[in-house]
Design an enzyme around this catalytic site. Sequence first.
Site, PDB file in Angstrom:
ATOM      1  N   ASP A 345       6.939   2.631   0.834  1.00  0.00           N
ATOM      2  CA  ASP A 345       6.585   3.363  -0.534  1.00  0.00           C
ATOM      3  C   ASP A 345       7.240   4.800  -0.247  1.00  0.00           C
ATOM      4  OD1 ASP A 345       4.647   4.068  -2.266  1.00  0.00           O
ATOM      5  OD2 ASP A 345       3.217   4.939  -0.950  1.00  0.00           O
ATOM      6  N   ASP A 653       1.186   4.210   2.757  1.00  0.00           N
ATOM      7  CA  ASP A 653      -0.197   4.875   3.373  1.00  0.00           C
ATOM      8  C   ASP A 653      -1.448   4.692   2.184  1.00  0.00           C
ATOM      9  OD1 ASP A 653       0.837   6.229   1.021  1.00  0.00           O
ATOM     10  OD2 ASP A 653       0.640   8.344   1.702  1.00  0.00           O
ATOM     11  N   ASP A 657      -0.858  -0.424  -0.826  1.00  0.00           N
ATOM     12  CA  ASP A 657       0.224  -0.672   0.052  1.00  0.00           C
ATOM     13  C   ASP A 657      -0.331  -1.936   0.808  1.00  0.00           C
ATOM     14  OD1 ASP A 657       2.314   1.045  -0.903  1.00  0.00           O
ATOM     15  OD2 ASP A 657       1.241   2.669   0.338  1.00  0.00           O
TER      16      ASP A 657
END
Length: 915
Positions: A345, A653, A657
Amino acid sequence: MATNTIAKNSFPQTTKDLLNYEWHTLAEQQIVKTLASHPEAGLTDEEAVTRHQQMGANQLTGKDEKSPWLRFIEQFNQPLLYILLTAGVVTLLLRDWIDAGVIFAVILINVIIGYIQESKAEGAIAALSKAVTTEATVIRNGKKTRLASTELVLGDLVLLASGDKVPADLRLLSVRGLQVDESALTGESVPVEKATQLLDVETPLAERSNMAYTGSFVTFGQGEGIVVAIADATETGRISQLIEGSTGLKTPLTRKIDKFSKTLLYVILGLAALTFAVGLGQGGSLINVFKASVALVVSAIPEGLPAIVTVTLAIGVSRMARRHAIIRKLPAVEALGSTTVICSDKTGTLTENQMTVQAIYAGKQKYSVNGIGYAPDGEILMDQKSVDPNGDRHVALRECLEAGLLCNDSHIEWRDGQWSVVGTPTEGALIAVAQKAGFMQATLEQEMPRIDTIPFESQYQYMATLHELDAGVNVIYIKGSVEAVLKRAKQMLDTQGQLTPVNPAAVEQEVERMAEQGLRVLAFARKEVAANRQSLDHTDIEDSLVLLGLQGMIDPPRQEAIAAIRACQEAGIKVKMITGDHALTAFAIARQIGICSVQEQVFTGGQLAQMDEPELAQAAELSMVFARVAPEQKLRLVKALQSKGEIVAMTGDGVNDAPALKQADIGVAMGIAGSDVAKESADMLLTDDNFASIEAAVEEGRAVYRNLRKAIAFMLPINVGESMTILIGILLATVLPILPIQILWLNMVSSVALIAPLAFEPKSGQVMQQPPRNPNEKLLSGSLVQRIVAISVFNWVVIFGMFQSVLQITNNEALARTMAINGLVAAEVFYLLSITQFLPSVFARIQGKSISVAYAPAIGIVGVVILQCLFSQWGMMNQVFDTTPLTFTQALICIGVGFPVVLIALILQRFDPLN
């Protein structure tokens, strides 16, 4: 579908029914009517209680926790332990209490180590994910009240203000400058400006400006919304269901150990059957032949392998814990070491999650800014030289910075050891860059006190503040989108502060230049008004603005992430960015941190949605950057890479995700900024939220696998050599050169004591110089099998040759067996020295190199020497193990017989390096 449901005017009966509504497409009157609520008074207490009883609490359905006993029992679910349990039971039935006790002790130790390590990891996760009860301001019975978020029901009216956490999915009914940080859900790094206008049904989640979603944070402004989804029906709850539907894949090591154990089981059973048949064929008694077969089984089973696998992984876990990582499952360390692709990410993982001004255009001059985040550390540069905004040649720059500082509702403060913004990240960046130039917010606000404000509203795309001046005039400062400010400005300041006509083409060219770098650009302007002006409205901003300049900002990449990505790439690991952020921003960050080149193609979520599975797999393999990606698409991308044979690690986080973290071979969540859902889905947590720790995890994982290969290369030749000795002895109908109880001594004391140091081997300097292992590589590769065969034959020659030689000379079976065992132990010691880093590290220190010495092998060797002295020389041990004391000369002969293994190991090292 939403329209049909509304027409029925049926109140949703369950949280599942809520999925039938497209709330962002419906007018306020339709929503209020459907939810049987009131747009001003909200629900009554009685109706709220009824709905709470009907639909339950506003909380996600949790997973059932495993009991300690169940987790303990699950530790036995290992194929190698099945073999050991079988051997232990058979040994027990033969009333060999000592042998059986040793085997069961190994099993119990292995299980306890695994249970304790897993319990520690779960406890650490629980501490990190400690839940804090969220409260919400709700209107019930026409009055404001504070309630726990779990008590919210469908139709409740919720008031939002800066600093609030959105307690449920809301359809916004009114807003005033409302901005919401939805980065955990959508990946959007900048707070979203909210509105109330109706949207098309196809509007993607990240662009539904009239909605506020569970778990998001209000960074600015106020708003009011009606609860349209709770619990599992929220967007967060929907993602949680995706997580539950994801496949929990086994790690590569687990798969290989399972396959190896099954193969080993068949080989051992085959050899035992052969031994039994041959013994009976030679006229041996049934009980003696059966004992000989059991002896072969015991000699062939590597009793220490489960323990050494567990200990090696546990040590890897401990090393990672010291480097700010928590491993939830022992095999996860090795799995990350075998990773071929890391999908990361962007927001908060590769970037600082702190907006930073990096470029300024003022007075027709270009400036750059160094320093990262909200810390007032850095300089403003022009042509790589520091400039003083108070100088005569930078008047426009000074006024542009002052505008950003005064037209601002946020402030930054020192909190928890770092500079943090109280307000919006965008405004925090403007304060930080002004402070780098020496301007203090409090001082400037005192000199030019604010009189009135027009808060930011999405339909106007600007914010304006009116300030008092001493020069007989007041001044309006405006900040907003370039389009909104530029069309209202006819003049701009030059370098000396003189008015000059605006050149829109030149300004737009600078905007385009900043946008190509992924910068979010804001424009700043001013307008002087009469000193008696005490109020401000939108008509004051319609024209006659003086453009002061542009400021371009971005959430900058972590500097340590750049080095970590470079190290991963040098190690042959592909790093891909999968984010919900804008394509241009994602591409700019990816270029800065070295993930992709200028020519790299960026795929968006819209493009991925149009692809079938083969096309998606091709795109996933070739491209390095994916932007505006929805949670389902992250999941599809991970699956697509796995279909190509990749071992995938996913870092993140946010709530968005979590499904991909669960599906990946190993999921890595941020321990500080990570959402609870992401932490629960991950295999590893980074307690410092530092992407650089992933490089350390890769190093540790590779080192763990290399140490396990060393352990196998050391242990199996011992077992194979012993088995060959017994099998050939039976085939030749000779006296057994080694007894079952002596085999247990060798396997459980000598070999385990010498194998244990291999678990403590430090990572070599070449560990990140090699490409990732082929995911399909067998645990016993061809070169490793050749090594095992060569050392096994040598060990058999030592045992059988020593026994037969001494027996012919002395006709003393006890002495022959004692010398054969000590000769094998000597060979083990020399072989250990040839495959560990102990001697190389000692020589390096002698040469003056700064390197730590790996003392574990030396400690293990000293321990084995002491044990062997007791085994040979102590009377009690002589009685238990049927051995006899050795003379000094006989001991030297044993040492000399074992030394040639060093030469064999050096030759093998050229074809199969273990370091």
